[in-house]
Each structure stands twice: as structure tokens, then as C-alpha cells.
Write a protein that holds these residues in place. Structure first.
Motif, short mmCIF file in Angstrom:
data_model
loop_
_atom_site.label_atom_id
_atom_site.label_comp_id
_atom_site.label_asym_id
_atom_site.label_seq_id
_atom_site.Cartn_x
_atom_site.Cartn_y
_atom_site.Cartn_z
N UNK A 33 -6.98 4.15 11.42
CA UNK A 33 -6.96 3.64 13.02
C UNK A 33 -5.73 4.05 13.68
N UNK A 34 -4.51 4.37 13.08
CA UNK A 34 -3.24 4.84 13.70
C UNK A 34 -3.60 6.38 14.27
N UNK A 35 -4.19 7.10 13.27
CA UNK A 35 -4.61 8.53 13.51
C UNK A 35 -5.54 8.46 14.59
N UNK A 36 -6.58 7.69 14.58
CA UNK A 36 -7.48 7.75 15.78
C UNK A 36 -7.16 7.65 16.85
N UNK A 37 -6.22 6.91 17.59
CA UNK A 37 -5.56 6.55 18.62
C UNK A 37 -4.54 7.75 18.95
N UNK A 38 -4.10 8.21 17.95
CA UNK A 38 -3.39 9.61 18.17
C UNK A 38 -4.09 10.68 18.67
N UNK A 39 -5.26 10.66 17.94
CA UNK A 39 -6.19 11.63 18.39
C UNK A 39 -6.80 11.73 19.70
N UNK A 40 -6.87 10.36 20.40
CA UNK A 40 -7.18 10.03 21.69
C UNK A 40 -6.01 10.68 22.71
#
Length: 207
Positions: free
Chosen positions: A181-188
Motif C-alpha cells: 500500500x505504501x509503495x502503491x501511493x508512492x508509485x502514484x
């Protein structure tokens, strides 16, 4: 910007503005995830799925318009890239929010509110920049600010991961879920920066 003798189809700019506006709506829904009970998060995720579908439609319309238009406001490849990068922003937001529901996350980790705040600001200034694509003027402040926010997101991302790994007493599966989840928002956040880089490249090429 180079002088053009040929007319331009201004609907391209309207579609870019539509995609960016949908990103503003999406980041507002993200903020709602912090406000509602876990049992109510599925409704937020469903609204994000609707926004993602609308963004897909705008992207498809842009691609179809590029393929069917004799004259475009700037290079076809640049239009393709800008449309795809805007769509990537939405995809990362929607997908990661959906994981929050699917993983049945209870309490959010420290820093998630700040992560959402950064994404909200990135979406807002991206939407504000879209009307300026017509004349490709007054855009440097936009991509400079996006770069600053992305650097801020990077630092926060590293901090959140460090806290997750150093302080967590949870089982390994939960840690893996939270990292996703943390990585996903960083990808955004990275995708918003790609949008800014694409616009900067267009501005340089067309100047």
C-alpha cells in the motif's frame, strides 16, 4: 512557441483537463478513507473505480482522436505519453485504495495522511496547469513544484517503510500488505512527476 499556420483541434486540451480533474476527485476520495470507518471504505473504493473508468474513457478518446486527426496541437507521441501518464496516476490511486479494502486494513500507518495530502496537492496543481497547455506559457512553476512534492513524497516513503520494518510487531503477512500500500501511493506520486516531465518536454520542443 513556434508559429503554426494550421488550425488546431482544441478538444485535445479539454480531454486533458477532464483527466486531470478526475484525478482531483480521486485524491479527495482518498482523503475520505481517513474519515470513514473500515466498514465504509468499500463505498469509497467503488467511487474510485467509477472515476478510474471515466479516466479510461477520456484516455481512449484522446488516443482515438490522435489516431484520427490530421492536425494535432503537438507531437502525437507526446500526446500519447501525456494521456498514458495521466491514466497511470489514476490507476495507481484506484488500485492501491482497492487493496486497502481487499486486505482489510484496520488502522493506517503513521504518515498516510501526509501521503494523501501530497497526492492531493499534486493533483490540484496538475489540473491547474492543463489550461496553460494551449499556449505552453507559465508552466515552469508547475513542474518545479511537482518535483519538489515528489521529493517530499520520496522522503516520506522511506520514513514510512523504515517505521514499518523497524517498529512493527505484526506478522510478516501484514507487513507485506502494508508495504504494498505504501509503495502503491508512492508509485502514484512518481506518475504525477512523469506527467510534469512530459509537459516540460513538450514545452521545450514547441518553444
Amino acid at each position: 512557441m513556434a508559429f503554426r499556420l494550421t488550425p488546431q483541434d482544441t478538444s485535445f486540451f479539454s480531454l486533458f483537463a477532464t483527466s486531470a480533474g478526475l484525478l482531483v476527485d480521486a485524491t479527495r476520495e482518498l482523503t475520505r478513507l481517513l474519515e470513514v470507518q473500515p466498514s465504509e471504505r468499500n463505498a469509497v473504493a467503488e467511487r474510485l473505480r467509477t472515476l478510474e473508468h471515466e479516466c479510461d474513457e477520456a484516455t481512449h478518446e484522446l488516443i482515438n482522436k490522435v489516431n484520427s486527426s490530421f492536425i494535432t496541437p503537438f507531437d502525437r507521441e507526446d500526446i500519447h505519453n501525456l494521456a498514458a501518464n495521466l491514466d497511470d496516476c489514476m490507476d495507481h490511486i484506484e488500485e492501491t485504495a482497492d487493496l486497502i479494502v481487499l486486505y482489510r486494513i484496520g488502522e493506517f500507518p503513521s504518515g498516510m495522511a501526509e501521503q494523501f495530502e501530497i497526492l492531493s496537492r499534486m493533483s490540484e496543481i496538475t489540473a491547474e496547469a492543463m489550461p496553460r497547455l494551449r499556449g505552453l506559457k507559465d508552466l515552469p512553476a508547475y513542474w518545479i513544484e511537482i518535483n519538489r512534492l515528489e521529493n517530499q513524497a520520496d522522503k516520506l516513503h522511506r520514513k514510512m517503510l523504515a517505521e514499518l520494518f523497524n517498529n512493527s510487531t505484526d506478522d510478516a503477512v501484514h507487513v507485506i500488505k502494508m508495504k504494498g500500500i505504501i509503495d502503491g501511493f508512492e508509485n502514484a506520486a512518481d506518475s504525477f512527476e512523469k506527467v510534469a516531465h512530459t509537459i516540460e518536454g513538450i514545452a521545450v520542443k514547441e518553444s
